[in-house]
Scaffold this motif. Structure first.
Motif, mmCIF file in Angstrom:
data_model
loop_
_atom_site.group_PDB
_atom_site.id
_atom_site.type_symbol
_atom_site.label_atom_id
_atom_site.label_comp_id
_atom_site.label_asym_id
_atom_site.label_seq_id
_atom_site.Cartn_x
_atom_site.Cartn_y
_atom_site.Cartn_z
ATOM 1 N N MET A 130 -4.985 -18.569 5.669
ATOM 2 C CA MET A 130 -5.271 -18.368 3.888
ATOM 3 C C MET A 130 -6.560 -19.754 4.196
ATOM 4 S SD MET A 130 -2.622 -16.868 1.599
ATOM 5 C CE MET A 130 -3.001 -17.245 0.600
ATOM 6 N N ILE A 131 -5.744 -20.144 3.962
ATOM 7 C CA ILE A 131 -7.308 -21.660 3.985
ATOM 8 C C ILE A 131 -8.485 -21.516 4.788
ATOM 9 C CG2 ILE A 131 -7.591 -24.435 4.457
ATOM 10 C CD1 ILE A 131 -4.317 -24.667 3.807
ATOM 11 N N PRO A 132 -8.839 -21.001 5.949
ATOM 12 C CA PRO A 132 -10.021 -21.413 6.320
ATOM 13 C C PRO A 132 -10.568 -19.866 5.704
ATOM 14 C CG PRO A 132 -8.374 -20.509 8.108
ATOM 15 C CD PRO A 132 -7.855 -21.178 6.862
ATOM 16 N N MET A 133 -10.153 -19.160 5.802
ATOM 17 C CA MET A 133 -11.409 -17.740 4.598
ATOM 18 C C MET A 133 -10.689 -18.700 3.258
ATOM 19 S SD MET A 133 -8.235 -14.586 4.878
ATOM 20 C CE MET A 133 -8.707 -13.186 7.047
ATOM 21 N N LEU A 138 -15.347 -20.164 -0.493
ATOM 22 C CA LEU A 138 -16.117 -20.716 -2.096
ATOM 23 C C LEU A 138 -17.317 -21.077 -0.975
ATOM 24 C CD1 LEU A 138 -13.190 -23.819 -1.399
ATOM 25 C CD2 LEU A 138 -14.229 -21.565 -3.052
ATOM 26 N N GLU A 139 -17.843 -20.659 0.342
ATOM 27 C CA GLU A 139 -19.338 -20.587 0.633
ATOM 28 C C GLU A 139 -20.067 -19.910 0.771
ATOM 29 O OE1 GLU A 139 -19.158 -21.584 5.033
ATOM 30 O OE2 GLU A 139 -21.201 -21.382 4.944
ATOM 31 N N TYR A 145 -14.679 -24.283 -5.978
ATOM 32 C CA TYR A 145 -13.386 -24.079 -5.989
ATOM 33 C C TYR A 145 -13.368 -22.570 -6.802
ATOM 34 C CZ TYR A 145 -14.255 -25.016 -10.865
ATOM 35 O OH TYR A 145 -14.447 -24.520 -12.586
ATOM 36 N N VAL A 146 -12.486 -22.216 -6.958
ATOM 37 C CA VAL A 146 -12.432 -20.795 -7.033
ATOM 38 C C VAL A 146 -10.628 -21.156 -8.459
ATOM 39 C CG1 VAL A 146 -13.163 -19.139 -5.628
ATOM 40 C CG2 VAL A 146 -10.870 -19.538 -5.535
ATOM 41 N N ASP A 147 -10.466 -19.971 -9.200
ATOM 42 C CA ASP A 147 -9.560 -20.658 -10.125
ATOM 43 C C ASP A 147 -7.910 -19.713 -9.302
ATOM 44 O OD1 ASP A 147 -10.019 -21.832 -12.649
ATOM 45 O OD2 ASP A 147 -12.035 -20.626 -12.175
ATOM 46 N N LEU A 148 -8.470 -18.631 -8.948
ATOM 47 C CA LEU A 148 -7.405 -18.308 -8.352
ATOM 48 C C LEU A 148 -7.989 -17.298 -6.495
ATOM 49 C CD1 LEU A 148 -6.120 -16.423 -11.128
ATOM 50 C CD2 LEU A 148 -5.061 -18.153 -9.860
ATOM 51 N N ILE A 179 -3.179 -25.774 -0.730
ATOM 52 C CA ILE A 179 -4.430 -24.946 -1.529
ATOM 53 C C ILE A 179 -4.478 -25.432 -2.759
ATOM 54 C CG2 ILE A 179 -4.926 -23.213 -2.800
ATOM 55 C CD1 ILE A 179 -4.216 -21.333 0.048
ATOM 56 N N ARG A 180 -3.614 -25.282 -3.601
ATOM 57 C CA ARG A 180 -3.844 -25.919 -5.015
ATOM 58 C C ARG A 180 -3.905 -27.387 -4.802
ATOM 59 N NH1 ARG A 180 1.835 -24.162 -5.237
ATOM 60 N NH2 ARG A 180 2.038 -22.224 -5.587
ATOM 61 N N LYS A 181 -3.223 -28.455 -4.271
ATOM 62 C CA LYS A 181 -3.345 -30.191 -3.998
ATOM 63 C C LYS A 181 -5.646 -30.440 -3.941
ATOM 64 C CE LYS A 181 -1.274 -34.086 -2.429
ATOM 65 N NZ LYS A 181 -0.108 -34.162 -0.927
ATOM 66 N N SER A 182 -5.537 -29.306 -2.981
ATOM 67 C CA SER A 182 -6.850 -29.766 -2.746
ATOM 68 C C SER A 182 -7.189 -29.667 -3.977
ATOM 69 C CB SER A 182 -7.362 -28.466 -1.124
ATOM 70 O OG SER A 182 -7.432 -27.188 -1.216
ATOM 71 N N GLY A 183 -7.429 -28.396 -4.236
ATOM 72 C CA GLY A 183 -7.991 -28.183 -5.990
ATOM 73 C C GLY A 183 -9.326 -27.224 -5.392
ATOM 74 N N LYS A 184 -9.306 -26.763 -4.682
ATOM 75 C CA LYS A 184 -10.418 -25.183 -3.792
ATOM 76 C C LYS A 184 -9.764 -24.066 -4.404
ATOM 77 C CE LYS A 184 -10.977 -26.655 0.807
ATOM 78 N NZ LYS A 184 -10.810 -26.978 2.237
ATOM 79 N N ALA A 185 -8.270 -24.008 -4.940
ATOM 80 C CA ALA A 185 -8.321 -23.036 -6.011
ATOM 81 C C ALA A 185 -6.832 -23.327 -5.959
ATOM 82 C CB ALA A 185 -7.415 -21.678 -4.989
#
Ligand code: SF4
Length: 417
Positions: A130-133, A138-139, A145-148, A179-185
């Motif tokens: 999931m994280i690499p995807m 995002l790229e 970031y996305v919200d979900l 993922i949540r902690k990174s703020g990416k989603a």
């Protein structure tokens, strides 16, 4: 609607917004009053929003789905028009190929990104994918970031058991937290239209990791239907729920019949409230307080305006109104046989209505409307239910959907009789 944030006052707010906007237009250019007025007008025009479970997000009741927009110019025009019409929740996916359109939009109007709730999806086989995807999504979107971030079509590639194992995999919890902690989603979830989505949603509620689910939904679920119970369980756990592929979607063409006029005739409430059948359907969905919003695949400006107008004028439907609408939509909605004249029965040499029998079985097994399926079955004439002696192989050959009548009809007898 306890969690409907703005629906009850929306028309009034909308009118006030018009007055404020007019005042702003004639005010002194650049004055603080004008700026405040423009800000107020901007906020007031946003469609009603609801909280999405425990995610901390508020989504507009109408969410723009982009799965059917392949044409670059059309996509970008409709994104902007949706935004201008008050939509603030947008759905994309790697598979749709629409993420680059969002990227161009954000490049040209950077302020938009923080004003909208953005959902994208991909197809991880395992939680560790999931994280690499997400990074790739995002790229593609040109945002940090996305919200979900959703797993696309949960169950389709994994199968039922695989989807349940995915949701209960302890690794998923670690990945979600990262993922949540990174703020990416801000949250993770999945979309599903799988036939066993009740079991899949139950597993998500039990595991307690998923933040939101977008599901194929009908507003006429029986109280005891497995999907209804699964939605109760997910809602109780604070999982945000979004409907998609709403029961009828768009009404099919039926030869020699104006289906929309027919539906309106059968449902007086639509004329009384000046709603189109599509708008009535959205009101029926939003009348379920568990559902925060509806993701609608918007393809035309006319459809966008109609759906946005439905959100602005939303009022919960009464039970009798829901029942009227259900009957009309099931009669004319997008069922597998809606635009077929019943060639299966002719080929099988029977008076039994093979198309209706299999359709009601679908309502029972996949749409979660068991009582309605039984009611419609019971209302059939005896000969319409009696398929014994029919040439089921010929029926299968004749059917454009190649239905396996020999397997389905005994099931219909078992479930519906
Ligand atoms: S031929 Fe197939 S699609 Fe047509 S009515 Fe029969 S079951 Fe439905």
């Amino acid at each position: 609607m306890s969690h409907d944030q703005t629906g009850g006052t929306d028309r009034r707010t909308f009118l006030q917004a018009g007055a404020v906007a007019t005042a702003a237009a004639i005010g002194a250019t650049g004055s603080p009053i004008e700026a405040q007025a423009q800000e107020a007008a901007k906020k007031a025009e946003i469609l009603p929003r609801r909280k999405l479970g425990r995610t901390g997000l508020e989504i507009t009741m109408l969410e723009m789905g982009t799965g059917a927009l392949r044409e670059r110019g059309v996509l970008e025009r409709l994104l902007r028009l949706s935004y201008a019409n008050g939509v603030r929740t947008f759905d994309t996916a790697k598979a749709y190929g629409t993420e680059p359109g969002f990227k161009r939009w954000f490049e040209q109007s950077p302020e938009v990104r923080k004003e909208i709730v953005l959902v994208t999806k991909d197809g991880p086989r395992e939680p560790k994918d999931m994280i690499p995807m997400l990074d790739k999504r995002l790229e593609a979107l040109g945002t940090d970031y996305v919200d979900l971030f959703f797993i696309h079509g949960m169950g389709d590639d994994h199968g039922t058991a695989g989807a349940i194992a995915f949701l209960k995999n302890p690794e998923l919890k670690d990945v979600a937290e990262k993922i949540r902690k990174s703020g990416k989603a801000k949250g993770i979830g999945f979309s599903t239209h799988h036939k066993d989505r009740a079991a899949i949603i139950d597993a998500a509620a039990e595991a307690g990791v998923i933040d939101a689910i977008m599901l194929q939904y009908t507003p006429w679920l029986d109280k005891d239907a497995p999907l209804n119970k699964a939605l109760d369980a997910a809602h109780a756990k604070g999982i945000g729920l979004i409907s998609m592929k709403q029961v009828a979607g768009r009404f099919p063409a039926v030869p020699k019949m104006d289906v929309l006029t027919e539906v309106k005739k059968r449902v007086p409430m639509l004329a009384e409230k000046n709603l189109s059948p599509y708008q009535g359907l959205l009101h029926a969905i939003w009348s379920d307080e568990r559902i925060s919003g509806s993701c609608v695949s918007i393809k035309t400006t006319e459809q966008l305006r109609e759906d946005a107008d439905a959100a602005r004028r939303y009022e919960p439907l009464k039970t009798a109104e829901l029942d009227q609408l259900r009957d009309a939509i099931l009669a004319f909605g997008s069922t597998m046989c809606a635009d077929c004249e019943g060639r299966c029965s002719v080929a099988a040499g029977t008076k039994a209505e093979l198309g209706n029998l299999t359709r009601f079985l679908t309502y029972y097994q996949h749409h979660g409307i068991r009582a309605e399926a039984r009611r419609q079955y019971a209302a059939m004439a005896d000969e319409a239910r009696d398929w014994k002696g029919a040439d089921l192989e010929a029926a299968r050959e004749a059917c454009p959907n190649k239905l396996d009548f020999a397997a389905l009809l005994p099931e219909a007898d078992r479930c519906l009789a």
